[in-house]
Motif scaffolding. Structure first.
Motif, PDB file in Angstrom:
ATOM      1  N   ARG A  10      -4.820  -4.082  10.081  1.00  0.00           N
ATOM      2  CA  ARG A  10      -4.322  -2.708  10.066  1.00  0.00           C
ATOM      3  C   ARG A  10      -4.654  -2.120   8.707  1.00  0.00           C
ATOM      4  NH1 ARG A  10       1.683  -0.802   9.284  1.00  0.00           N
ATOM      5  NH2 ARG A  10       1.820  -2.947   8.626  1.00  0.00           N
ATOM      6  N   LYS A  11      -5.562  -1.184   8.678  1.00  0.00           N
ATOM      7  CA  LYS A  11      -5.948  -0.524   7.430  1.00  0.00           C
ATOM      8  C   LYS A  11      -4.930   0.562   7.096  1.00  0.00           C
ATOM      9  CE  LYS A  11      -9.570   2.194   5.288  1.00  0.00           C
ATOM     10  NZ  LYS A  11     -10.900   2.797   5.469  1.00  0.00           N
ATOM     11  N   ILE A  12      -4.565   0.629   5.804  1.00  0.00           N
ATOM     12  CA  ILE A  12      -3.672   1.685   5.318  1.00  0.00           C
ATOM     13  C   ILE A  12      -4.523   2.566   4.409  1.00  0.00           C
ATOM     14  CG2 ILE A  12      -1.599   2.179   3.973  1.00  0.00           C
ATOM     15  CD1 ILE A  12      -0.603  -0.623   4.976  1.00  0.00           C
ATOM     16  N   ALA A  13      -4.788   3.779   4.864  1.00  0.00           N
ATOM     17  CA  ALA A  13      -5.766   4.649   4.210  1.00  0.00           C
ATOM     18  C   ALA A  13      -5.336   5.182   2.853  1.00  0.00           C
ATOM     19  CB  ALA A  13      -6.121   5.809   5.133  1.00  0.00           C
ATOM     20  N   GLY A  14      -4.050   5.205   2.579  1.00  0.00           N
ATOM     21  CA  GLY A  14      -3.591   5.741   1.302  1.00  0.00           C
ATOM     22  C   GLY A  14      -2.101   5.562   1.170  1.00  0.00           C
ATOM     23  N   ALA A  15      -1.569   6.069   0.092  1.00  0.00           N
ATOM     24  CA  ALA A  15      -0.153   5.911  -0.235  1.00  0.00           C
ATOM     25  C   ALA A  15       0.619   7.190   0.057  1.00  0.00           C
ATOM     26  CB  ALA A  15       0.000   5.557  -1.708  1.00  0.00           C
ATOM     27  N   THR A  16       1.928   7.038   0.127  1.00  0.00           N
ATOM     28  CA  THR A  16       2.835   8.186   0.145  1.00  0.00           C
ATOM     29  C   THR A  16       3.492   8.248  -1.221  1.00  0.00           C
ATOM     30  OG1 THR A  16       3.300   8.012   2.509  1.00  0.00           O
ATOM     31  CG2 THR A  16       4.929   9.163   1.170  1.00  0.00           C
ATOM     32  N   ARG A  17       3.442   9.405  -1.844  1.00  0.00           N
ATOM     33  CA  ARG A  17       4.093   9.593  -3.143  1.00  0.00           C
ATOM     34  C   ARG A  17       5.573   9.848  -2.913  1.00  0.00           C
ATOM     35  NH1 ARG A  17       0.887  12.025  -7.776  1.00  0.00           N
ATOM     36  NH2 ARG A  17       0.137   9.898  -7.583  1.00  0.00           N
ATOM     37  N   ILE A  18       6.398   9.042  -3.567  1.00  0.00           N
ATOM     38  CA  ILE A  18       7.846   9.148  -3.431  1.00  0.00           C
ATOM     39  C   ILE A  18       8.391   9.823  -4.684  1.00  0.00           C
ATOM     40  CG2 ILE A  18       9.990   7.847  -3.192  1.00  0.00           C
ATOM     41  CD1 ILE A  18       8.293   5.705  -1.715  1.00  0.00           C
ATOM     42  N   PRO A  19       9.071  10.955  -4.544  1.00  0.00           N
ATOM     43  CA  PRO A  19       9.571  11.673  -5.716  1.00  0.00           C
ATOM     44  C   PRO A  19      10.678  10.900  -6.433  1.00  0.00           C
ATOM     45  CG  PRO A  19      10.275  12.755  -3.683  1.00  0.00           C
ATOM     46  CD  PRO A  19       9.414  11.603  -3.284  1.00  0.00           C
ATOM     47  N   VAL A  20      10.562  10.881  -7.756  1.00  0.00           N
ATOM     48  CA  VAL A  20      11.536  10.197  -8.596  1.00  0.00           C
ATOM     49  C   VAL A  20      11.784  11.071  -9.824  1.00  0.00           C
ATOM     50  CG1 VAL A  20      11.970   8.119  -9.960  1.00  0.00           C
ATOM     51  CG2 VAL A  20      10.615   7.956  -7.902  1.00  0.00           C
ATOM     52  N   PRO A  21      13.030  11.240 -10.252  1.00  0.00           N
ATOM     53  CA  PRO A  21      13.281  12.037 -11.459  1.00  0.00           C
ATOM     54  C   PRO A  21      12.769  11.319 -12.709  1.00  0.00           C
ATOM     55  CG  PRO A  21      15.331  11.101 -10.597  1.00  0.00           C
ATOM     56  CD  PRO A  21      14.248  10.756  -9.624  1.00  0.00           C
ATOM     57  N   GLY A  22      12.538  12.075 -13.755  1.00  0.00           N
ATOM     58  CA  GLY A  22      12.173  11.493 -15.043  1.00  0.00           C
ATOM     59  C   GLY A  22      10.695  11.289 -15.274  1.00  0.00           C
ATOM     60  N   GLY A  23       9.854  11.757 -14.366  1.00  0.00           N
ATOM     61  CA  GLY A  23       8.416  11.680 -14.590  1.00  0.00           C
ATOM     62  C   GLY A  23       7.735  10.426 -14.065  1.00  0.00           C
ATOM     63  N   LYS A  24       8.480   9.485 -13.516  1.00  0.00           N
ATOM     64  CA  LYS A  24       7.880   8.284 -12.935  1.00  0.00           C
ATOM     65  C   LYS A  24       7.213   8.656 -11.619  1.00  0.00           C
ATOM     66  CE  LYS A  24       9.148   3.738 -11.135  1.00  0.00           C
ATOM     67  NZ  LYS A  24      10.269   2.809 -10.946  1.00  0.00           N
ATOM     68  N   VAL A  25       6.061   8.050 -11.342  1.00  0.00           N
ATOM     69  CA  VAL A  25       5.334   8.280 -10.100  1.00  0.00           C
ATOM     70  C   VAL A  25       5.336   6.981  -9.307  1.00  0.00           C
ATOM     71  CG1 VAL A  25       3.081   8.827  -9.098  1.00  0.00           C
ATOM     72  CG2 VAL A  25       3.867  10.045 -11.141  1.00  0.00           C
ATOM     73  N   ILE A  26       5.756   7.053  -8.038  1.00  0.00           N
ATOM     74  CA  ILE A  26       5.721   5.910  -7.136  1.00  0.00           C
ATOM     75  C   ILE A  26       4.800   6.250  -5.976  1.00  0.00           C
ATOM     76  CG2 ILE A  26       7.015   4.414  -5.571  1.00  0.00           C
ATOM     77  CD1 ILE A  26       9.508   4.966  -7.227  1.00  0.00           C
ATOM     78  N   ASP A  27       3.742   5.455  -5.816  1.00  0.00           N
ATOM     79  CA  ASP A  27       2.853   5.571  -4.669  1.00  0.00           C
ATOM     80  C   ASP A  27       3.049   4.325  -3.816  1.00  0.00           C
ATOM     81  OD1 ASP A  27       1.689   8.040  -5.374  1.00  0.00           O
ATOM     82  OD2 ASP A  27       0.269   7.047  -6.713  1.00  0.00           O
ATOM     83  N   GLU A  28       3.736   4.499  -2.678  1.00  0.00           N
ATOM     84  CA  GLU A  28       3.991   3.367  -1.785  1.00  0.00           C
ATOM     85  C   GLU A  28       2.839   3.219  -0.801  1.00  0.00           C
ATOM     86  OE1 GLU A  28       6.609   3.069   1.935  1.00  0.00           O
ATOM     87  OE2 GLU A  28       7.926   2.339   0.315  1.00  0.00           O
ATOM     88  N   TYR A  29       2.235   2.030  -0.801  1.00  0.00           N
ATOM     89  CA  TYR A  29       1.154   1.725   0.127  1.00  0.00           C
ATOM     90  C   TYR A  29       1.700   1.048   1.383  1.00  0.00           C
ATOM     91  CZ  TYR A  29      -2.251   3.148  -3.286  1.00  0.00           C
ATOM     92  OH  TYR A  29      -2.991   3.910  -4.154  1.00  0.00           O
ATOM     93  N   VAL A  30       2.563   0.059   1.175  1.00  0.00           N
ATOM     94  CA  VAL A  30       3.171  -0.661   2.282  1.00  0.00           C
ATOM     95  C   VAL A  30       4.678  -0.565   2.100  1.00  0.00           C
ATOM     96  CG1 VAL A  30       3.458  -2.925   3.370  1.00  0.00           C
ATOM     97  CG2 VAL A  30       1.226  -2.272   2.437  1.00  0.00           C
ATOM     98  N   GLY A  31       5.384  -0.253   3.169  1.00  0.00           N
ATOM     99  CA  GLY A  31       6.837  -0.174   3.075  1.00  0.00           C
ATOM    100  C   GLY A  31       7.417   0.745   4.119  1.00  0.00           C
TER     101      GLY A  31
END
Length: 117
Positions: free
Chosen positions: A3-24
């Motif tokens: 199962r190919k995962i074409a990209g991530a979903t960006r999850i908003p977080v306060p304080g300037g941290k960037v979370i890109d979830e690929y699997v989850g």
């Protein structure tokens, strides 16, 4: 089956941290494991938490500082650390910020991270 995962979903977080979830739970619907790429700017910190999952973290750039019951541990680029369910921890980053990959088992969920208010 692959199962190919074409990209991530960006999850908003306060304080300037960037979370890109690929699997989850958010990006791929997987509840057993989550894999996310994170970037945190210098000065970033978050409240203490007592997660209900094991988190494996590989630091790619900078330093992640982990405050825990036994003291403070720093993990720099090329190093990794593991935190366990029920262990109270608090993450911050060094003066240059940090880039890292986190793998959580079972998958990360806001309902199971148990952040302090």
């Amino acid at each position: 089956m692959v199962r190919k995962i074409a990209g991530a979903t960006r999850i908003p977080v306060p304080g300037g941290k960037v979370i890109d979830e690929y699997v989850g739970r958010v990006n791929s619907g997987d509840e057993q494991v989550s894999i996310a790429h994170m970037t945190a700017p210098a000065g970033w910190e978050e409240p203490a938490q007592t997660p209900e999952f094991t988190e494996y973290t590989l630091v790619l750039r900078g330093t992640v500082v982990i405050e825990h019951d036994d003291g403070v541990t720093e993990a720099s680029a090329g190093e990794a650390f593991v935190s366990f369910p029920g262990e109270k921890i608090r993450y911050t980053v060094g003066p240059e910020g940090a880039e890292y990959v986190a793998v959580c088992m079972p998958a990360f969920s806001p309902d199971t991270v148990n952040r302090d208010e």
